[in-house]
Design a protein around this motif. Sequence first.
Motif, PDB file in Angstrom:
ATOM      1  N   VAL A 150      -1.012   3.187  -1.516  1.00  6.60           N
ATOM      2  CA  VAL A 150      -0.144   3.524  -2.708  1.00  6.60           C
ATOM      3  C   VAL A 150       0.681   4.475  -2.168  1.00  6.60           C
ATOM      4  O   VAL A 150       2.085   4.680  -2.501  1.00  6.60           O
ATOM      5  CB  VAL A 150      -0.970   4.075  -3.837  1.00  6.60           C
ATOM      6  N   GLN A 151       0.351   5.522  -1.348  1.00  8.49           N
ATOM      7  CA  GLN A 151       1.312   6.558  -0.808  1.00  8.49           C
ATOM      8  C   GLN A 151       2.178   5.928  -0.093  1.00  8.49           C
ATOM      9  O   GLN A 151       3.535   6.345   0.184  1.00  8.49           O
ATOM     10  CB  GLN A 151       0.507   7.632  -0.132  1.00  8.49           C
ATOM     11  N   MET A 158       4.822   4.269  -1.861  1.00  9.43           N
ATOM     12  CA  MET A 158       5.899   5.145  -2.350  1.00  9.43           C
ATOM     13  C   MET A 158       6.884   5.498  -1.345  1.00  9.43           C
ATOM     14  O   MET A 158       8.127   5.286  -1.899  1.00  9.43           O
ATOM     15  CB  MET A 158       5.021   6.242  -2.872  1.00  9.43           C
ATOM     16  N   ALA A 197       2.134   2.962  -7.521  1.00 13.87           N
ATOM     17  CA  ALA A 197       3.219   3.576  -6.841  1.00 13.87           C
ATOM     18  C   ALA A 197       4.390   3.863  -7.729  1.00 13.87           C
ATOM     19  O   ALA A 197       5.547   4.532  -7.389  1.00 13.87           O
ATOM     20  CB  ALA A 197       3.895   3.007  -5.883  1.00 13.87           C
TER      21      ALA A 197
END
Length: 431
Positions: A79-80, A83, A123
């Motif tokens: 997810v990071q 992003m 995200a």
Amino acid sequence: MVPHLVTALTGPINELEQRILDSMPAIERWFRLEWMEHTPPFYSSVDIRNAGFKLAPVDTNLFPGGWNNLTPQMLPLAVQSAMAAIEKICPEAKNLLLIPENHTRNTFYLSNVAQLQRIFNMAGLNVRIGSINPEVKEPTEIQLPTGEKVLLEPVIRSKRRLGLKDFDPCTILLNNDLSAGAPGILEDLHEQYLLPPLHAGWSVRRKSNHFRAYEELSKRFGKLLGIDPWLINPMFNKCGEVDFASGTGLDCLQTNVDALLTKVRRKYKEYGINEKPFVIVKADNGTYGMGIMTVRDVKDLEALNRKSKNKMGVIKDGQTVHDVIIQEGVLTNERMNEGVAEPVVYMMDRYVVGGFYRVHAERGTDENLNAPGSSFVPLAFAESSHLPQVGMRGGAAVPNRFYMYGVIARLAMVAASYELEATDPDAEIYE
């Protein structure tokens, strides 16, 4: 959960691992400088083989499926990274349209689509799934074995944009490798971001271009580490205009197979390796483990039967094979339970986010494992993701082994970025 490896943590590979661990600051700086000059693929996965005496990537996928094989522990990193990737391309992104493969009945594949939808939703994006399959004429809900549901909706094309009914995305994420060519509906989208670009699809992409870029990088990287680049690079040849159906061009194939086997034998002799060399012949634009065969002796090619020729002659979406890559076969020295195993490393943008072992109990150490009957065991980039345990000797810690896998996978990712730059139809060419 750290997978229990039967054979992985022994042998000469420890020397390579130790060299990589000792060079970690230099390696991370090297990657940092590469990413200042080049753009990483949006996402990718790399199949790696650990022979015990060499470690090399054997395939790099720029439209990776299998995201459903990542464990819940790996999701925060994914997810990071998602992003970070979206922020670079379209910071104000709100809506993302995910376009999957057309095979709507493969629920295992659709579980991967559901996982991608979850990652980009977490995200901070509204994510919907748009099908370019002409058979999908109305919203279609499909129940998955996990209990989840996936809603496939028919895409709508206006003059310059692609979307769904009441859904206008600024970003379109392809999870479709375009084996049959780029459909017109995806062309000339000048107002939206298409990720990855069309020229990353197998209608344009060639494995030989990728491994040519990787070979050059492995030489530079080998110099950085002070190692023979062969230890991280599978040698290869290429053969064009082969027709398995008619048998034309097979003499070119035999000549190139013989030449490569000779080079591998020479290397094995240099390193005192008592294994029988082999090569993998595969479609230069192949995917899904189709159009692949193992050749241990050039005489094997003279005895190809009709079934083998048919298997090699046609790949996904009925595409006929004319170009093949002949790649040095890399044994896999890793086993899990009773099965031969190879690590597959997943990346989003420039970051390693996780991976798994592809395990096949019925395949040999010199065979392709991407075949029916394979299973998947999560690659635990445990103990703070994939950070190595500095100070421990090579082979002493599983996370160190996974760090090494991540380094080789990222090297293949840099090669993919070079490859995409070279085939970009919009790139300015300077004489």
